[in-house]
Design a protein around this motif. Structure first.
Motif, short mmCIF file in Angstrom:
data_model
loop_
_atom_site.label_atom_id
_atom_site.label_comp_id
_atom_site.label_asym_id
_atom_site.label_seq_id
_atom_site.Cartn_x
_atom_site.Cartn_y
_atom_site.Cartn_z
N SER A 173 39.21 44.25 47.76
CA SER A 173 39.84 45.04 47.19
C SER A 173 39.47 46.43 47.03
O SER A 173 40.44 47.33 46.75
CB SER A 173 39.91 44.62 45.72
OG SER A 173 38.67 44.87 45.06
N GLY A 174 38.39 46.99 47.32
CA GLY A 174 37.94 48.23 47.51
C GLY A 174 37.42 48.80 45.90
O GLY A 174 37.09 49.91 45.81
N LEU A 175 37.68 47.69 45.16
CA LEU A 175 37.13 48.07 43.49
C LEU A 175 35.97 47.88 43.17
O LEU A 175 35.10 46.90 43.94
CB LEU A 175 37.98 47.28 42.48
CG LEU A 175 39.63 47.44 42.61
CD1 LEU A 175 40.30 46.61 41.61
CD2 LEU A 175 39.85 49.08 42.10
N ALA A 176 35.08 48.61 42.51
CA ALA A 176 33.82 48.02 41.89
C ALA A 176 34.04 46.98 40.89
O ALA A 176 35.03 47.15 40.23
CB ALA A 176 33.22 49.30 41.23
N TYR A 177 33.30 45.91 41.08
CA TYR A 177 33.49 44.72 40.07
C TYR A 177 32.19 44.06 40.02
O TYR A 177 31.32 44.14 40.60
CB TYR A 177 34.74 43.82 40.85
CG TYR A 177 34.22 43.18 42.06
CD1 TYR A 177 33.76 41.85 41.97
CD2 TYR A 177 34.19 43.72 43.24
CE1 TYR A 177 33.14 41.26 42.96
CE2 TYR A 177 33.63 42.92 44.43
CZ TYR A 177 32.95 41.81 44.21
OH TYR A 177 32.78 40.92 45.57
#
Length: 288
Positions: A132-136
Motif C-alpha cells: 500500500s505504501g503506508l506505514a503500518y
C-alpha cells in the motif's frame, strides 16, 4: 499526534480508547462510531466523536481528516466479501487522507491451510497493506477469553466442555490485555511503522482438559471435557454463528490455534493475565 479508533463503541474499541487515554491527551483522540446511539458513551470526555460507516466514503473522509495514527478494528461480520470491501474502503480513505500510520487489529487464523471461514480476510489484509505504501503494523489476537465467562453457566449445566479440538491446545488473550497492547503500540512509532506483526496471547496455551480443570476450580462445579464433532458443534449453535464457529474450532483441532508469544510484554513491559486469574476475577464479578 492525532489518533482515531474505529469501532470505538464495541467491546474491544471501548477498552482501546480507555487505555489510549492513559498515554495521550483526550483532545488528541477521535472515536469512530457506526451506531450514533452509542455516541453517549463518550459524553463525559473531551474526545471527538465522529460517525464512521465503513461503506460510506463521506463518513470515512470526515473521520480520517487530520489523523496521524489509525487504529482499525474491523466490523464483526462473517460475510467475507463484505469484510474485504470494508477494509478496501478504509484503505482507500487512509491513502486519500495521508494517514501516517495504520494499525490493523487482526486474528491469528491467517495460515494458508486454516479452514476458518474468515481466514482469507486475515491473510489478505497484511499482504494488501504491504503493497500500500503506508506505514503500518498489525496485531494478531488469539482467542478472546471474555466469552468464556457468560458461557460458564451453560458448561455447568452440561457438565463438560464440548469444543471439537481433541487434544490440541488453544491460545487466549483477554480483551483488556489486547486493548492495552494496542494502545501501547499506537504511541510507539518505532514499533508500528515498519510492517511489524504482533501476536497477543497469554503466557501459555491450554488443552481442554487443562481448561476444564480451571473452570471446575473457578466455579466449584465439575466440568470435564467431552468433545462433539465439528458438524455437531455447528448444529448445536446454528442460530449463533454455528457454522463459522465450527470452522474455527476445526482449525483448532488441526493445531492451528495454539501459538503463543511474548509480544504483549514487548509492547507493554508487563505480563498478560493468565486464564485462572482471568476467570476467577470475572466469574466472581458476574456472580455478584
Amino acid at each position: 499526534m492525532k489518533y482515531l479508533v474505529t469501532g470505538a463503541s464495541g467491546h474491544l474499541g471501548q477498552k482501546v480508547v480507555r487505555h489510549l487515554r492513559n498515554y495521550v491527551d483526550e483532545a488528541d483522540i477521535r472515536v469512530g462510531v457506526h451506531n450514533m446511539k452509542k455516541a453517549s458513551l463518550f459524553d463525559e470526555t473531551n474526545m471527538t466523536v465522529t460517525h464512521l460507516d465503513y461503506t460510506d466514503p463521506t463518513t470515512i473522509d470526515q473521520s480520517f481528516t487530520s489523523i496521524d495514527v489509525l487504529i482499525y478494528i474491523p466490523s464483526i461480520t462473517y460475510n467475507l466479501i463484505q469484510r474485504v470491501q470494508e477494509f478496501e474502503n478504509v484503505l482507500a480513505g487512509a491513502k486519500r487522507n495521508e494517514i501516517e500510520s495504520f494499525i490493523f487489529v487482526s486474528f491469528f487464523a491467517d495460515q494458508i491451510n486454516n479452514p476458518f471461514q474468515m481466514s482469507p480476510f486475515y491473510a489478505y489484509v497484511p499482504r494488501r497493506l504491504a503493497g500500500s505504501g503506508l506505514a503500518y503494523a498489525y496485531v494478531r489476537n488469539t482467542l478472546y477469553a471474555d466469552p468464556l465467562v457468560p458461557y460458564l453457566p451453560e458448561l455447568i449445566e452440561r457438565g463438560h466442555l464440548i469444543y471439537p479440538v481433541g487434544d490440541q491446545p488453544l491460545s487466549f488473550i483477554s480483551r483488556d490485555d489486547s486493548a492495552k497492547a494496542i494502545a501501547s503500540l499506537a504511541v510507539q512509532p518505532t514499533m508500528r511503522n515498519h510492517g511489524q506483526s504482533y501476536l497477543l496471547s497469554m503466557p501459555q496455551n491450554y488443552n481442554m482438559i487443562e481448561l476444564a480443570k480451571i473452570m471446575t476450580d473457578v466455579t466449584g462445579q465439575s466440568i470435564s471435557y467431552r468433545p462433539v464433532t465439528v458438524e455437531q458443534f455447528g448444529r448445536i449453535y446454528q442460530h449463533d454463528g454455528g457454522a463459522e464457529l465450527a470452522s474455527m474450532y476445526d482449525a483448532g483441532g488441526r493445531g492451528l490455534m495454539s501459538a503463543t508469544s511474548n509480544d504483549f510484554r514487548r509492547l507493554t513491559g508487563e505480563d498478560p493475565v493468565t486464564m485462572d486469574r482471568f476467570l476467577h476475577a470475572n466469574y466472581q464479578k458476574s456472580s455478584l
